[in-house]
Design a protein around this motif. Structure first.
Motif, PDB file in Angstrom:
ATOM      1  N   GLY A  88       0.789  -1.212   0.000  1.00 22.38           N
ATOM      2  CA  GLY A  88       0.000   0.000   0.000  1.00 22.38           C
ATOM      3  C   GLY A  88       0.823   1.263   0.000  1.00 22.38           C
ATOM      4  N   PHE A  89       2.095   1.162  -0.431  1.00 19.24           N
ATOM      5  CA  PHE A  89       2.986   2.324  -0.409  1.00 19.24           C
ATOM      6  C   PHE A  89       2.460   3.451  -1.299  1.00 19.24           C
ATOM      7  CE2 PHE A  89       6.739   4.772  -1.641  1.00 19.24           C
ATOM      8  CZ  PHE A  89       7.335   4.971  -0.417  1.00 19.24           C
ATOM      9  N   GLY A  90       1.940   3.093  -2.451  1.00 20.46           N
ATOM     10  CA  GLY A  90       1.424   4.127  -3.340  1.00 20.46           C
ATOM     11  C   GLY A  90       0.039   4.604  -2.963  1.00 20.46           C
ATOM     12  N   ARG A  91      -0.706   3.763  -2.260  1.00 22.07           N
ATOM     13  CA  ARG A  91      -2.085   4.097  -1.920  1.00 22.07           C
ATOM     14  C   ARG A  91      -2.198   4.781  -0.562  1.00 22.07           C
ATOM     15  NH1 ARG A  91      -5.680   0.784   0.696  1.00 22.07           N
ATOM     16  NH2 ARG A  91      -4.254  -0.971   0.413  1.00 22.07           N
ATOM     17  N   ARG A  92      -1.398   4.339   0.409  1.00 21.06           N
ATOM     18  CA  ARG A  92      -1.475   4.906   1.762  1.00 21.06           C
ATOM     19  C   ARG A  92      -0.520   6.106   1.833  1.00 21.06           C
ATOM     20  NH1 ARG A  92      -4.213   1.121   4.799  1.00 21.06           N
ATOM     21  NH2 ARG A  92      -4.200  -1.012   3.958  1.00 21.06           N
ATOM     22  N   THR A  93      -1.015   7.235   1.432  1.00 18.78           N
ATOM     23  CA  THR A  93      -0.171   8.428   1.311  1.00 18.78           C
ATOM     24  C   THR A  93       0.338   8.925   2.662  1.00 18.78           C
ATOM     25  OG1 THR A  93      -2.159   9.806   1.352  1.00 18.78           O
ATOM     26  CG2 THR A  93      -1.306   9.151  -0.813  1.00 18.78           C
ATOM     27  N   LEU A  94      -0.446   8.739   3.722  1.00 17.25           N
ATOM     28  CA  LEU A  94      -0.016   9.217   5.033  1.00 17.25           C
ATOM     29  C   LEU A  94       1.212   8.450   5.506  1.00 17.25           C
ATOM     30  CD1 LEU A  94      -0.603  11.154   7.330  1.00 17.25           C
ATOM     31  CD2 LEU A  94      -2.075   9.409   8.356  1.00 17.25           C
ATOM     32  N   ILE A  95       1.169   7.114   5.339  1.00 16.89           N
ATOM     33  CA  ILE A  95       2.329   6.310   5.729  1.00 16.89           C
ATOM     34  C   ILE A  95       3.530   6.656   4.859  1.00 16.89           C
ATOM     35  CG2 ILE A  95       3.231   3.955   5.794  1.00 16.89           C
ATOM     36  CD1 ILE A  95       0.487   2.999   6.612  1.00 16.89           C
ATOM     37  N   ARG A  96       3.275   6.782   3.551  1.00 18.21           N
ATOM     38  CA  ARG A  96       4.385   7.070   2.644  1.00 18.21           C
ATOM     39  C   ARG A  96       5.032   8.409   2.973  1.00 18.21           C
ATOM     40  NH1 ARG A  96       2.093   8.043  -2.796  1.00 18.21           N
ATOM     41  NH2 ARG A  96       1.770  10.097  -1.881  1.00 18.21           N
ATOM     42  N   ASN A  97       4.216   9.436   3.176  1.00 22.64           N
ATOM     43  CA  ASN A  97       4.773  10.763   3.451  1.00 22.64           C
ATOM     44  C   ASN A  97       5.476  10.827   4.803  1.00 22.64           C
ATOM     45  OD1 ASN A  97       3.724  11.566   1.002  1.00 22.64           O
ATOM     46  ND2 ASN A  97       1.859  12.447   1.884  1.00 22.64           N
ATOM     47  N   SER A  98       4.921  10.113   5.783  1.00 22.55           N
ATOM     48  CA  SER A  98       5.581  10.107   7.092  1.00 22.55           C
ATOM     49  C   SER A  98       6.916   9.381   7.026  1.00 22.55           C
ATOM     50  CB  SER A  98       4.665   9.462   8.140  1.00 22.55           C
ATOM     51  OG  SER A  98       4.388   8.103   7.798  1.00 22.55           O
ATOM     52  N   LEU A  99       7.010   8.325   6.216  1.00 23.21           N
ATOM     53  CA  LEU A  99       8.281   7.627   6.036  1.00 23.21           C
ATOM     54  C   LEU A  99       9.305   8.533   5.371  1.00 23.21           C
ATOM     55  CD1 LEU A  99      10.118   5.141   6.025  1.00 23.21           C
ATOM     56  CD2 LEU A  99       9.012   4.429   3.887  1.00 23.21           C
ATOM     57  N   ILE A 100       8.890   9.241   4.342  1.00 18.25           N
ATOM     58  CA  ILE A 100       9.810  10.169   3.684  1.00 18.25           C
ATOM     59  C   ILE A 100      10.270  11.253   4.652  1.00 18.25           C
ATOM     60  CG2 ILE A 100      10.009  11.887   1.852  1.00 18.25           C
ATOM     61  CD1 ILE A 100       8.090  10.192   0.194  1.00 18.25           C
ATOM     62  N   GLY A 101       9.329  11.748   5.461  1.00 19.56           N
ATOM     63  CA  GLY A 101       9.708  12.752   6.454  1.00 19.56           C
ATOM     64  C   GLY A 101      10.699  12.214   7.466  1.00 19.56           C
ATOM     65  N   ALA A 102      10.505  10.952   7.883  1.00 21.18           N
ATOM     66  CA  ALA A 102      11.439  10.351   8.840  1.00 21.18           C
ATOM     67  C   ALA A 102      12.837  10.217   8.240  1.00 21.18           C
ATOM     68  CB  ALA A 102      10.920   8.993   9.295  1.00 21.18           C
ATOM     69  N   LEU A 103      12.899   9.835   6.962  1.00 24.21           N
ATOM     70  CA  LEU A 103      14.198   9.699   6.307  1.00 24.21           C
ATOM     71  C   LEU A 103      14.885  11.047   6.148  1.00 24.21           C
ATOM     72  CD1 LEU A 103      13.341   7.050   3.559  1.00 24.21           C
ATOM     73  CD2 LEU A 103      14.588   6.691   5.703  1.00 24.21           C
ATOM     74  N   VAL A 104      14.085  12.095   5.902  1.00 22.81           N
ATOM     75  CA  VAL A 104      14.673  13.425   5.785  1.00 22.81           C
ATOM     76  C   VAL A 104      15.178  13.921   7.136  1.00 22.81           C
ATOM     77  CG1 VAL A 104      14.153  15.843   5.274  1.00 22.81           C
ATOM     78  CG2 VAL A 104      13.312  14.039   3.756  1.00 22.81           C
ATOM     79  N   ALA A 105      14.434  13.630   8.205  1.00 20.56           N
ATOM     80  CA  ALA A 105      14.819  14.110   9.536  1.00 20.56           C
ATOM     81  C   ALA A 105      15.950  13.302  10.148  1.00 20.56           C
ATOM     82  CB  ALA A 105      13.610  14.065  10.478  1.00 20.56           C
ATOM     83  N   PHE A 106      16.189  12.091   9.644  1.00 19.29           N
ATOM     84  CA  PHE A 106      17.186  11.200  10.241  1.00 19.29           C
ATOM     85  C   PHE A 106      18.581  11.827  10.321  1.00 19.29           C
ATOM     86  CE2 PHE A 106      20.399   7.851   9.560  1.00 19.29           C
ATOM     87  CZ  PHE A 106      20.253   7.162  10.756  1.00 19.29           C
ATOM     88  N   PRO A 107      19.093  12.507   9.262  1.00 19.45           N
ATOM     89  CA  PRO A 107      20.454  13.058   9.365  1.00 19.45           C
ATOM     90  C   PRO A 107      20.561  14.371  10.136  1.00 19.45           C
ATOM     91  CG  PRO A 107      19.606  13.412   7.163  1.00 19.45           C
ATOM     92  CD  PRO A 107      18.558  12.647   7.904  1.00 19.45           C
ATOM     93  N   LEU A 108      19.438  14.918  10.615  1.00 18.68           N
ATOM     94  CA  LEU A 108      19.504  16.207  11.296  1.00 18.68           C
ATOM     95  C   LEU A 108      20.373  16.201  12.549  1.00 18.68           C
ATOM     96  CD1 LEU A 108      15.846  17.536  10.902  1.00 18.68           C
ATOM     97  CD2 LEU A 108      17.884  18.128   9.587  1.00 18.68           C
ATOM     98  N   PRO A 109      20.366  15.141  13.376  1.00 16.57           N
ATOM     99  CA  PRO A 109      21.291  15.155  14.528  1.00 16.57           C
ATOM    100  C   PRO A 109      22.748  15.330  14.125  1.00 16.57           C
ATOM    101  CG  PRO A 109      19.635  13.452  14.818  1.00 16.57           C
ATOM    102  CD  PRO A 109      19.445  13.985  13.439  1.00 16.57           C
ATOM    103  N   ALA A 110      23.143  14.709  13.003  1.00 14.85           N
ATOM    104  CA  ALA A 110      24.518  14.898  12.540  1.00 14.85           C
ATOM    105  C   ALA A 110      24.771  16.338  12.143  1.00 14.85           C
ATOM    106  CB  ALA A 110      24.805  13.962  11.356  1.00 14.85           C
ATOM    107  N   VAL A 111      23.765  16.981  11.526  1.00 15.74           N
ATOM    108  CA  VAL A 111      23.916  18.382  11.152  1.00 15.74           C
ATOM    109  C   VAL A 111      24.098  19.257  12.394  1.00 15.74           C
ATOM    110  CG1 VAL A 111      22.779  20.340  10.031  1.00 15.74           C
ATOM    111  CG2 VAL A 111      22.602  18.056   9.025  1.00 15.74           C
ATOM    112  N   ILE A 112      23.337  18.942  13.453  1.00 17.90           N
ATOM    113  CA  ILE A 112      23.457  19.709  14.695  1.00 17.90           C
ATOM    114  C   ILE A 112      24.852  19.555  15.289  1.00 17.90           C
ATOM    115  CG2 ILE A 112      22.581  19.952  17.033  1.00 17.90           C
ATOM    116  CD1 ILE A 112      20.714  20.982  14.854  1.00 17.90           C
ATOM    117  N   LEU A 113      25.404  18.334  15.235  1.00 21.05           N
ATOM    118  CA  LEU A 113      26.744  18.121  15.775  1.00 21.05           C
ATOM    119  C   LEU A 113      27.780  18.916  14.985  1.00 21.05           C
ATOM    120  CD1 LEU A 113      26.701  14.273  16.516  1.00 21.05           C
ATOM    121  CD2 LEU A 113      26.624  16.137  18.160  1.00 21.05           C
TER     122      LEU A 113
END
Length: 366
Positions: free
Chosen positions: A168-193
């Protein structure tokens, strides 16, 4: 002696004996069109493919209890890695770097311990997993063309389409968008360091263009801060110098990183002084920035006989006789010279700040 008309027969007879004893046959070249000259030696006892060696069962393959013990060891190491990462983040915040040199030591030690545990746990856990639990059977990968057949490519598209429908990756847009957001936010701690390594000012270029040196500032020994008299500097000697009052500054580490100087005395007859710099030295005493113009390493080695300064990091070499021009290595610019003179008491003082930014080139250096 063998004759030409009978040589073929002699060779044929000899070849039969070789064939029986050694497993090879020597035949006339005419019998093999692919052989252009002489004789062809044909091997008749080629070795067989031995195949893969038999798989030796490990203790974890034979004993389920040992396998569970290895499994616990693997995920324990992974948990240690997670704990090490968390510890590194906590140490970075709990032991901030300030003007006290001990804070640098504490931050480096505890941050290093956390990163070491993180890397050690995940590395050792992965190796232990592969050695004790993963399948150990050997296999063969048959080489094939890079591009698959049309049927294979069509089937691959079908598999991706089926996976998309099942997940349901293409159909469940909320899950898909939240996953993309999580992947984008993942490197932020390294940026802060890494942000903690940057200057805290809006225009760091201005900070790099000036140092503590100014007119009348005495040259003092590093680290004692004792002033230096011209009479104390003998020919061939070299001193590590800092500006007077540096040790009292709240940001002395940052100031020292820009203002550190090497002081040397050369025979005035050996100095080649360019026009406009005639008064920058005092009776053969010259002062040059200690910060290498390559990547900012400390130039701390003085060759007394050749009058060369050497950077120990990448072996850039500067000629003191010729205003520290680069004679070897990756550095592209000479070391900036500090204009010096003496005051009424005979102490060495600066005439001004450096006339150009010290250290390596940076993004706004003109």
């Amino acid at each position: 002696m063998a004759h030409d008309d009978s040589s073929g027969k002699d060779i044929t007879a000899t070849s039969s004996g070789l064939d029986a004893g050694a497993g090879t046959a020597v035949v006339p070249a005419s019998a093999h069109a692919e052989a252009d000259g002489g004789l062809a030696v044909i091997t008749t006892d080629g070795f067989e493919n031995p195949g893969h060696p038999p798989t030796r069962p490990r203790v974890t393959d034979l004993d389920p209890k040992k396998a569970r013990h290895a499994q616990r060891a693997v995920y324990t190491l992974f948990y240690i890695s997670i704990a090490g990462s968390i510890f590194a983040l906590a140490a970075y915040m709990a032991f901030p770097i300030n003007d006290d040199l001990s804070s640098v030591r504490l931050n480096t030690v505890f941050l290093g311990i956390g990163i070491t545990l993180a890397l050690f746990g995940i590395g050792l856990g992965a190796v232990h997993w592969a050695k004790s639990l993963m399948s150990e059977e050997e296999g063969e990968d048959i080489r094939h063309p890079v591009r698959g057949t049309d049927e294979t490519r069509l089937r691959a598209v079908q598999i991706f389409d089926e996976a998309n429908k099942e997940s349901g990756f293409g159909r469940r847009t909320l899950i898909r968008n939240s996953l993309i957001g999580a992947l984008v936010a993942f490197p932020l701690p390294a940026v802060i360091l890494f942000r903690g390594l940057a200057p805290e000012y809006n225009n760091p270029a201005a900070l790099l263009e000036t140092t503590m040196w100014k007119t009348g500032t005495r040259l003092t020994l590093d680290p004692s801060g004792l002033p230096v008299k011209a009479a104390d500097v003998t020919i061939g000697s070299a001193f590590h110098i800092i500006p007077e009052g540096l040790n009292d500054q709240p940001d002395r580490l940052e100031q020292k990183a820009k203002a550190a100087v090497l002081l040397m005395r050369i025979n005035p007859a050996d100095l080649n002084v360019s026009p406009g710099r005639e008064t920058w030295n005092y009776d053969g005493i010259v002062a040059y920035s200690k910060i290498c113009t390559h990547v900012g390493c400390p130039v701390a080695l003085f060759e007394q006989q050749t009058h060369h300064l050497l950077c120990p990091c990448h072996q850039s070499t500067f000629d003191v006789n010729n205003e520290c021009q680069v004679i070897f290595g990756p550095a592209k610019r000479p070391l900036p010279q500090l204009p010096i003179t003496v005051d009424s008491e005979g102490y060495l003082v600066a005439q001004s700040d450096f006339t150009e930014p010290v250290g390596p080139s940076f993004w706004e250096r003109s």
